[in-house]
Write a protein that holds these residues in place. Sequence first.
Motif, PDB file in Angstrom:
ATOM      1  N   LEU A 170      33.680   7.128 -19.509  1.00 34.67           N
ATOM      2  CA  LEU A 170      34.613   7.323 -20.607  1.00 34.67           C
ATOM      3  C   LEU A 170      36.046   7.164 -20.093  1.00 34.67           C
ATOM      4  O   LEU A 170      36.338   7.485 -18.940  1.00 34.67           O
ATOM      5  CB  LEU A 170      34.442   8.714 -21.209  1.00 34.67           C
ATOM      6  CG  LEU A 170      33.136   8.995 -21.954  1.00 34.67           C
ATOM      7  CD1 LEU A 170      33.020  10.478 -22.264  1.00 34.67           C
ATOM      8  CD2 LEU A 170      33.046   8.169 -23.227  1.00 34.67           C
ATOM      9  N   PRO A 171      36.956   6.713 -20.947  1.00 33.68           N
ATOM     10  CA  PRO A 171      38.362   6.665 -20.518  1.00 33.68           C
ATOM     11  C   PRO A 171      38.934   8.078 -20.451  1.00 33.68           C
ATOM     12  O   PRO A 171      38.606   8.938 -21.280  1.00 33.68           O
ATOM     13  CB  PRO A 171      39.033   5.852 -21.623  1.00 33.68           C
ATOM     14  CG  PRO A 171      38.180   6.075 -22.834  1.00 33.68           C
ATOM     15  CD  PRO A 171      36.779   6.208 -22.326  1.00 33.68           C
ATOM     16  N   SER A 172      39.749   8.319 -19.479  1.00 36.87           N
ATOM     17  CA  SER A 172      40.421   9.620 -19.422  1.00 36.87           C
ATOM     18  C   SER A 172      41.420   9.689 -20.569  1.00 36.87           C
ATOM     19  O   SER A 172      41.929   8.662 -21.036  1.00 36.87           O
ATOM     20  CB  SER A 172      41.137   9.783 -18.090  1.00 36.87           C
ATOM     21  OG  SER A 172      42.226   8.881 -18.006  1.00 36.87           O
ATOM     22  N   PRO A 173      41.719  10.900 -21.072  1.00 37.83           N
ATOM     23  CA  PRO A 173      42.687  11.008 -22.179  1.00 37.83           C
ATOM     24  C   PRO A 173      44.039  10.378 -21.857  1.00 37.83           C
ATOM     25  O   PRO A 173      44.670   9.777 -22.742  1.00 37.83           O
ATOM     26  CB  PRO A 173      42.807  12.519 -22.386  1.00 37.83           C
ATOM     27  CG  PRO A 173      41.477  13.053 -21.950  1.00 37.83           C
ATOM     28  CD  PRO A 173      41.079  12.196 -20.781  1.00 37.83           C
ATOM     29  N   ASP A 174      44.501  10.479 -20.612  1.00 38.90           N
ATOM     30  CA  ASP A 174      45.796   9.879 -20.249  1.00 38.90           C
ATOM     31  C   ASP A 174      45.753   8.360 -20.381  1.00 38.90           C
ATOM     32  O   ASP A 174      46.671   7.743 -20.942  1.00 38.90           O
ATOM     33  CB  ASP A 174      46.167  10.267 -18.819  1.00 38.90           C
ATOM     34  CG  ASP A 174      46.532  11.737 -18.693  1.00 38.90           C
ATOM     35  OD1 ASP A 174      46.771  12.368 -19.747  1.00 38.90           O
ATOM     36  OD2 ASP A 174      46.551  12.251 -17.559  1.00 38.90           O
ATOM     37  N   ARG A 175      44.678   7.734 -19.863  1.00 36.33           N
ATOM     38  CA  ARG A 175      44.559   6.273 -19.963  1.00 36.33           C
ATOM     39  C   ARG A 175      44.352   5.840 -21.405  1.00 36.33           C
ATOM     40  O   ARG A 175      44.859   4.798 -21.840  1.00 36.33           O
ATOM     41  CB  ARG A 175      43.416   5.787 -19.089  1.00 36.33           C
ATOM     42  CG  ARG A 175      43.679   5.915 -17.591  1.00 36.33           C
ATOM     43  CD  ARG A 175      42.514   5.405 -16.781  1.00 36.33           C
ATOM     44  NE  ARG A 175      42.810   5.427 -15.348  1.00 36.33           N
ATOM     45  CZ  ARG A 175      41.947   5.054 -14.413  1.00 36.33           C
ATOM     46  NH1 ARG A 175      40.725   4.631 -14.756  1.00 36.33           N
ATOM     47  NH2 ARG A 175      42.275   5.101 -13.140  1.00 36.33           N
ATOM     48  N   LEU A 176      43.616   6.639 -22.138  1.00 37.61           N
ATOM     49  CA  LEU A 176      43.393   6.337 -23.545  1.00 37.61           C
ATOM     50  C   LEU A 176      44.707   6.368 -24.318  1.00 37.61           C
ATOM     51  O   LEU A 176      45.010   5.446 -25.093  1.00 37.61           O
ATOM     52  CB  LEU A 176      42.403   7.353 -24.134  1.00 37.61           C
ATOM     53  CG  LEU A 176      42.058   7.200 -25.611  1.00 37.61           C
ATOM     54  CD1 LEU A 176      41.314   5.897 -25.858  1.00 37.61           C
ATOM     55  CD2 LEU A 176      41.214   8.390 -26.085  1.00 37.61           C
ATOM     56  N   ASP A 177      45.505   7.413 -24.101  1.00 35.78           N
ATOM     57  CA  ASP A 177      46.789   7.523 -24.803  1.00 35.78           C
ATOM     58  C   ASP A 177      47.717   6.377 -24.436  1.00 35.78           C
ATOM     59  O   ASP A 177      48.434   5.841 -25.300  1.00 35.78           O
ATOM     60  CB  ASP A 177      47.448   8.862 -24.470  1.00 35.78           C
ATOM     61  CG  ASP A 177      46.737  10.048 -25.106  1.00 35.78           C
ATOM     62  OD1 ASP A 177      45.948   9.819 -26.036  1.00 35.78           O
ATOM     63  OD2 ASP A 177      46.957  11.189 -24.650  1.00 35.78           O
TER      64      ASP A 177
END
Length: 729
Positions: A281-288
């Motif tokens: 899964l993408p980390s929330p930081d990379r996703l944002d």
Amino acid sequence: MLTIRRLFRFSMIAVVLCAGGVGERARGNGPTEAIDFETQVVPILTRFGCNAGACHGAAIGRRGFKLSLFGSRPVDDQIAIVQELEGRRVNLDRPTQSLLLRKATETMEHGGGERFDDASPAYAILERWIAQGGKRLQRRQLTDLAVTPTNVLLKKTDDSVAVSVVARFDDGSTQDVTDVTSLTSDDSESVSIDRDSNRLTVHRRGEHVVIARYLDRVQAIRLGIPLGTQQLDPSTRDGRPGSVVDRWIDGKLRQLRIPASPRADDHEFARRVWLDLTGHLPSPDRLDAFVADRSDDKRRRLIDRLLKTDQFAAYWALKWANLLGIDSKSLQPEGSQAYHGWLTESFRQDSPWNASALAMLTASGDGYVDGSVNFLRSGNGPDGLAELATRVFMGVRLRCANCHDHPLDHWTQDDYHGLAAIFAKLKRGRVVSTSTRGEVTHPVTGQPALARIPGTRDLSADDDGRMEFARWVTAPSNPYFARAAVNRIWAQLMGRGLIDPVDDIRATNPASHPELLDALADEFIAGGFRFRPIIRLVCNSDAYGRTSQTRPANQSDSVYYSHFLPRGLEAEVVAGAIADVTGVDIVYGADDQRDAIRLTDNRMDSETLDILGRCDREAACETPALSSGSLAKVLHFLNGDLLNRRLDDRQGRLTKWLQTYPDDFTLMETLYKQTLSRPLNDSERRYWAEQFDLATESGGRWRDRQTRQMFFADAFWGLLTSETFLTNH
């Protein structure tokens, strides 16, 4: 006095005799011309089902009479008809008294019922052949078969189309063989076949397939009626140039009038492509950061970046380890580790697939040192290796030609046992080497099978069988190798093969988008048989980028990619995702490995992977199932240690988030981003507002920290066990 019916029958027979055969248009076939057993008699037996698997074509025949399946061995068939039972099946002096004719017309009791009557052209041909001595003459050989139409789109239900089948032979003659061509519908309730007029009538909307078979040639006839009633706007791409993928996908959707779902939003797309290319899964930081990027080419750049990661090589090695059946039970952990390491490095370097296949098929040496050697250590004996090689490199189920010729394809027992004979000369211990001895017995002849390239040619004793097969199967001109590879890549990314199942490529199982499959195969060959260009091409397509949310007019579509098809995730991916989002590692083996995707020993003890349904590599796993899994998995999710211990862990993320985020909606938003890679939507925000009101006291205060912890642990558990979390969509 002859009855009118008898007079009609005699006149029909006379017409056929003068014409020279069933639908005959060949030059010089007058009434005295000898009947060709293989091209005139055998097709009749096939057309009327006499040599089908449910009748005398069964492996043991029926009631003592055995024919080869669909006439694949005419030599044996002529002997069975004319010579067995002391020749009682034919009466050369009085042909009309032959058992062959009396049974078929049911003037004598016949378990198969009436196949045709004595006024039919088929009867006339068989009677004439018997009168000529029932010989196996070979006047000609089939060289080509033209079926018309092969693809037709009708306007409305109950519309019909006539079929025409013309055979061309090596003597230059042509013949209309429609009446003796077997026509079989994949769904008789959707397509009916009128054999008097040879018309196909479609009763249901959508696409349907009718298989035409004459001798060893089969042709799929695709019939369609648009699923929708509204004509779609042909300019669906807003002027943007379409890729080779979207050219054919969009064209089929317009043809069938199936509206496409809109483009997936950035959150949905990011989660999808991260899982597809890295297994994480993408980390929330990379996703944002990805969502905040406003550049037009950010999806393309993300795909390129993920394809270069070490995670990509590790995850796609896992996919193909499952497909290849890399099993430490048969290879030992050392061999499995070497094989898996070699495969991972191949993906890391984007090695040409034809070169990898050639290495696997021709390798020799120590399987603990050279990973590619272990392909030849896999499989259960020479037969198993023949089945594995054709399944992996050709997408073909050659095993169906073991006990009898393939019932739905052109592969014969000679092909199956001939390929097995190539692998019979291997010594397959830890060290693989070639021996001068080794053979397999052909079940029909009882003699050693001749080494053979399937469907092509027998090999001489001087030929290096493995090298000859490897060069043939990996050649750009091979009709299977490239198509099998790109079809698997497509299935791994799109949830379904263009030919499905992906290991069953044959004329009687046609592709949903044949032009696209051919185009992808051409791209694969032109790109040096490398995986990444095809993966990049598919991931950048509109078809891949669509949302999985359906529209009313496309919700029943599971074939044409009007929306993205949700897919199950491998057990190793689910385990890693659970560990990542809860912040509590799952440790594997004595080496304290924490990423299940990178495990090289598939037999390593792991209750977690067993619960989640890891691939049993004794049977290949092409793609993970979408279903929720076994009862054990369901029960463990309901009240098992896998989740509960991680939700309650004092060092886990939930404990830390409870302290970090005093605002309930901020904490809930964090749970959603961690598990589903997206924020709350409006309806979810309203739902949780109601739940907060019910769970808290006046003023929105929690009774105590434990109450709040239990509430959010339950919410976290619900997200982790949801189908949305456990699938790629």
